[in-house]
Design a protein around this motif. Structure first.
Motif, PDB file in Angstrom:
ATOM      1  N   PHE A  22       0.879  -1.174   0.000  1.00 35.20           N
ATOM      2  CA  PHE A  22       0.000   0.000   0.000  1.00 35.20           C
ATOM      3  C   PHE A  22       0.913   1.219   0.000  1.00 35.20           C
ATOM      4  O   PHE A  22       1.401   1.628   1.028  1.00 35.20           O
ATOM      5  CB  PHE A  22      -0.900  -0.031   1.243  1.00 35.20           C
ATOM      6  CG  PHE A  22      -2.025   0.946   1.185  1.00 35.20           C
ATOM      7  CD1 PHE A  22      -3.256   0.567   0.690  1.00 35.20           C
ATOM      8  CD2 PHE A  22      -1.851   2.258   1.602  1.00 35.20           C
ATOM      9  CE1 PHE A  22      -4.299   1.473   0.624  1.00 35.20           C
ATOM     10  CE2 PHE A  22      -2.877   3.167   1.528  1.00 35.20           C
ATOM     11  CZ  PHE A  22      -4.103   2.776   1.050  1.00 35.20           C
ATOM     12  N   HIS A  77     -13.114  11.255   2.190  1.00 33.26           N
ATOM     13  CA  HIS A  77     -11.669  11.333   1.935  1.00 33.26           C
ATOM     14  C   HIS A  77     -11.432  11.014   0.461  1.00 33.26           C
ATOM     15  O   HIS A  77     -11.942  10.008  -0.048  1.00 33.26           O
ATOM     16  CB  HIS A  77     -10.987  10.320   2.854  1.00 33.26           C
ATOM     17  CG  HIS A  77      -9.499  10.224   2.762  1.00 33.26           C
ATOM     18  ND1 HIS A  77      -8.698  11.233   2.279  1.00 33.26           N
ATOM     19  CD2 HIS A  77      -8.649   9.211   3.110  1.00 33.26           C
ATOM     20  CE1 HIS A  77      -7.426  10.851   2.339  1.00 33.26           C
ATOM     21  NE2 HIS A  77      -7.377   9.633   2.830  1.00 33.26           N
ATOM     22  N   GLU A  79      -8.628  10.177  -1.140  1.00 33.12           N
ATOM     23  CA  GLU A  79      -7.558   9.264  -1.563  1.00 33.12           C
ATOM     24  C   GLU A  79      -8.181   8.104  -2.352  1.00 33.12           C
ATOM     25  O   GLU A  79      -9.246   7.587  -1.992  1.00 33.12           O
ATOM     26  CB  GLU A  79      -6.747   8.752  -0.355  1.00 33.12           C
ATOM     27  CG  GLU A  79      -5.475   8.064  -0.819  1.00 33.12           C
ATOM     28  CD  GLU A  79      -4.417   7.876   0.273  1.00 33.12           C
ATOM     29  OE1 GLU A  79      -4.707   8.090   1.462  1.00 33.12           O
ATOM     30  OE2 GLU A  79      -3.284   7.504  -0.106  1.00 33.12           O
ATOM     31  N   ASP A  81      -7.975   4.969  -2.622  1.00 33.00           N
ATOM     32  CA  ASP A  81      -8.437   3.687  -2.065  1.00 33.00           C
ATOM     33  C   ASP A  81      -9.887   3.791  -1.590  1.00 33.00           C
ATOM     34  O   ASP A  81     -10.548   2.767  -1.406  1.00 33.00           O
ATOM     35  CB  ASP A  81      -7.523   3.194  -0.930  1.00 33.00           C
ATOM     36  CG  ASP A  81      -7.243   4.225   0.138  1.00 33.00           C
ATOM     37  OD1 ASP A  81      -7.174   5.412  -0.188  1.00 33.00           O
ATOM     38  OD2 ASP A  81      -7.077   3.832   1.310  1.00 33.00           O
ATOM     39  N   HIS A  82     -10.395   5.007  -1.435  1.00 35.66           N
ATOM     40  CA  HIS A  82     -11.801   5.188  -1.043  1.00 35.66           C
ATOM     41  C   HIS A  82     -12.623   5.873  -2.124  1.00 35.66           C
ATOM     42  O   HIS A  82     -13.826   5.671  -2.188  1.00 35.66           O
ATOM     43  CB  HIS A  82     -11.891   6.004   0.251  1.00 35.66           C
ATOM     44  CG  HIS A  82     -11.003   5.456   1.322  1.00 35.66           C
ATOM     45  ND1 HIS A  82     -11.206   4.224   1.884  1.00 35.66           N
ATOM     46  CD2 HIS A  82      -9.856   5.930   1.875  1.00 35.66           C
ATOM     47  CE1 HIS A  82     -10.249   3.974   2.757  1.00 35.66           C
ATOM     48  NE2 HIS A  82      -9.406   4.989   2.765  1.00 35.66           N
ATOM     49  N   HIS A 144      -6.637  11.963   6.829  1.00 27.99           N
ATOM     50  CA  HIS A 144      -5.229  11.851   6.535  1.00 27.99           C
ATOM     51  C   HIS A 144      -4.757  12.873   5.505  1.00 27.99           C
ATOM     52  O   HIS A 144      -3.565  13.113   5.358  1.00 27.99           O
ATOM     53  CB  HIS A 144      -5.022  10.398   6.083  1.00 27.99           C
ATOM     54  CG  HIS A 144      -3.911   9.995   5.255  1.00 27.99           C
ATOM     55  ND1 HIS A 144      -4.028   9.166   4.162  1.00 27.99           N
ATOM     56  CD2 HIS A 144      -2.599  10.289   5.370  1.00 27.99           C
ATOM     57  CE1 HIS A 144      -2.848   8.950   3.638  1.00 27.99           C
ATOM     58  NE2 HIS A 144      -1.972   9.596   4.340  1.00 27.99           N
ATOM     59  N   ASP A 163      -9.955   7.161   7.645  1.00 26.80           N
ATOM     60  CA  ASP A 163      -8.688   6.445   7.914  1.00 26.80           C
ATOM     61  C   ASP A 163      -8.394   6.309   9.413  1.00 26.80           C
ATOM     62  O   ASP A 163      -7.713   5.361   9.826  1.00 26.80           O
ATOM     63  CB  ASP A 163      -7.509   7.180   7.267  1.00 26.80           C
ATOM     64  CG  ASP A 163      -7.361   6.868   5.787  1.00 26.80           C
ATOM     65  OD1 ASP A 163      -7.992   5.911   5.309  1.00 26.80           O
ATOM     66  OD2 ASP A 163      -6.611   7.589   5.105  1.00 26.80           O
ATOM     67  N   TYR A 191      -0.717   0.532  11.304  1.00 30.28           N
ATOM     68  CA  TYR A 191      -1.401   1.469  10.410  1.00 30.28           C
ATOM     69  C   TYR A 191      -1.095   2.910  10.832  1.00 30.28           C
ATOM     70  O   TYR A 191      -0.737   3.757  10.005  1.00 30.28           O
ATOM     71  CB  TYR A 191      -2.909   1.203  10.449  1.00 30.28           C
ATOM     72  CG  TYR A 191      -3.680   2.049   9.487  1.00 30.28           C
ATOM     73  CD1 TYR A 191      -3.953   1.600   8.199  1.00 30.28           C
ATOM     74  CD2 TYR A 191      -4.119   3.323   9.840  1.00 30.28           C
ATOM     75  CE1 TYR A 191      -4.638   2.392   7.309  1.00 30.28           C
ATOM     76  CE2 TYR A 191      -4.802   4.116   8.958  1.00 30.28           C
ATOM     77  CZ  TYR A 191      -5.065   3.639   7.690  1.00 30.28           C
ATOM     78  OH  TYR A 191      -5.736   4.438   6.802  1.00 30.28           O
ATOM     79  N   HIS A 222     -10.876   1.284   6.948  1.00 29.08           N
ATOM     80  CA  HIS A 222     -10.082   0.056   6.769  1.00 29.08           C
ATOM     81  C   HIS A 222     -10.225  -0.804   8.028  1.00 29.08           C
ATOM     82  O   HIS A 222     -10.200  -0.274   9.155  1.00 29.08           O
ATOM     83  CB  HIS A 222      -8.587   0.359   6.615  1.00 29.08           C
ATOM     84  CG  HIS A 222      -8.226   1.181   5.418  1.00 29.08           C
ATOM     85  ND1 HIS A 222      -8.233   0.688   4.133  1.00 29.08           N
ATOM     86  CD2 HIS A 222      -7.818   2.471   5.313  1.00 29.08           C
ATOM     87  CE1 HIS A 222      -7.849   1.642   3.288  1.00 29.08           C
ATOM     88  NE2 HIS A 222      -7.599   2.735   3.978  1.00 29.08           N
TER      89      HIS A 222
HETATM   90 FE1  FEO Z   1      -5.792   8.018   3.230  1.00 31.05          FE
HETATM   91 FE2  FEO Z   1      -7.245   4.883   3.250  1.00 31.05          FE
HETATM   92  O1  FEO Z   1      -6.695   6.517   2.542  1.00 31.05           O
END
Ligand code: FEO
Length: 396
Positions: A22, A77, A79, A81-82, A144, A163, A191, A222
């Motif tokens: 990641f 968010h 980013e 991944d979301h 984040h 996050d 994490y 997550h």
């Molecule tokens: Fe900052 Fe899970 O993305």
């Protein structure tokens, strides 16, 4: 699999069992991209998943409600991944409005073709009624990214924390009491160390903000959802945000012909004379992810590198670049290393990087020209003893 958080609120995300990287974080335990569906007089989806798994998200939503009935898609968010699944989701949820703050809108527009999306821009303290429930929004900048926010459902005392409080942890179970607590806290620690350690101050401010809310459940983006061990994860976060030292000393090194390794071993011997945890890592055999996790709560660290071409061993340079980005606080230590014909680079460069990280330097670098002498090894032992004695004060 039980996906129900509260009556009418379900997890609809994706379990990524096989992801092992990641953006540099070695995710040996996989991950999950958590998205949630709230079915009320109006329906809302909270967050999406990584782009390749958008269809799985849509299938899970479709299994519960017709896509036309989705009124809101909340993006906490930007980013990928979301947010990566948002274009596919917004395409099929033809009546949905994308809810986010102004910074998030700007970020999403720079990632995707959003020209057909309807938007509702919210700010800190704003809320939307779904009928029986309310969605309240809290800006949480740098937790984040600058646009990050939490979504809170006061009627259910439920916080969607994005996050924060997450873990890269794939499991068939969705809740914190369905897996061993020590395992999920260790995943939460890894994490925290590898994703958000740099942002301790804003996270601390966010914790203060969250403390004003009545919270029974925290649903991060997550890993598992916290419903039974909120106290434990809050307590852990309070320590992590200040990188609170524990009685632990790390000796971290990179070696060319084992001279630096012998120095590291002598430092370790000194540490082991004290009543503290000693950790010993060669950067050739330990991934930066694991190093960062251990550095988070150490009291002191000795970092060594042989000199190579007036610089560092390349893997040590990589580790120090990684740690330098994460900026662990509340540590002290010193640099060491061997050299041949040039004192440039090596231990001096390690010390420079440690200073950049604001690690308190306790002594001048220990250097050995070629193979360390017995006297130099004793100097290493003594330096290790001093670090160990310093770390002993953090025993409970
Ligand atoms: Fe900052 Fe899970 O993305």
């Amino acid at each position: 699999m039980n996906t129900e958080l509260k009556e009418g609120i379900n997890w609809v995300g994706y379990i990524d069992w096989t992801v092992r990287d990641f953006h540099g974080y070695k995710t040996d335990s996989g991950s999950t991209y958590n998205a949630y569906l709230i079915e009320d007089e109006k329906c809302a989806v909270i967050d999406a998943v990584k782009a390749p798994y958008a269809e799985r998200l849509i299938d899970r939503i479709k299994a519960r409600v017709e896509l036309e009935k989705i009124d809101y898609v909340v993006c906490n968010h930007a980013e990928p991944d979301h947010s990566g699944g948002l274009p596919a989701l917004m395409k099929v949820c033809t009546n949905a409005v994308l809810v986010c703050n102004a910074k998030c809108k700007s970020a999403l527009e720079k990632h995707y073709d959003t020209s057909s999306w309807a938007w509702k821009i919210v700010d800190d303290g704003d809320s939307i009624s779904l009928g029986k429930r309310t969605l309240s929004f809290l800006n949480t900048p740098m937790v984040h990214w600058p646009e990050s926010m939490f979504t809170y459902v006061p009627e259910d005392k439920l916080l969607f924390s994005m996050d924060a409080f997450g873990q890269h942890f794939a499991t068939a179970f969705r809740f914190d009491d369905e897996e061993p607590l020590d395992v999920i806290l260790q995943e939460a620690k890894a994490y925290y160390a590898n994703i958000v350690m740099l942002y301790g101050r804003p996270i601390s401010q966010t914790l203060e903000k969250a403390a004003e809310l009545e919270i029974e459940m925290i649903a991060p983006s997550h890993g598992v959802i916290w419903r039974s061990h909120l106290k434990e994860v809050f307590e852990a976060y309070k320590k992590w945000v200040v990188c609170k030292p524990t009685p632990k000393v790390i000796v971290l090194y990179a070696t060319m012909w084992q001279a630096t390794e012998h120095m590291a071993e002598a430092i370790l011997e000194g540490v082991q004379e004290c009543d503290v945890e000693a950790r010993f890592y060669n950067v050739d055999t330990t991934h930066p992810t694991n190093i960062a996790t251990e550095v988070l709560d150490c009291a002191a660290i000795a970092i060594g590198s042989s000199t190579l071409n007036n610089s560092l061993m390349p893997k040590m340079a990589g580790v120090l670049c990684y740690l330098g980005g994460l900026r662990p606080t509340n540590k002290q230590g010193f640099a060491f290393g061997s050299y041949g014909w040039s004192k440039r680079g090596g231990a001096s460069e390690v010390e420079d990087r440690m200073k950049d990280m604001k690690i308190e330097i306790t002594r001048e670098p220990i250097r050995s020209q070629y193979v360390p002498t017995p006297e130099l090894l004793e100097e290493c032992r003594e330096a290790g003893r001093k670090m160990g004695k310093y770390a002993e004060q953090f025993k409970d």
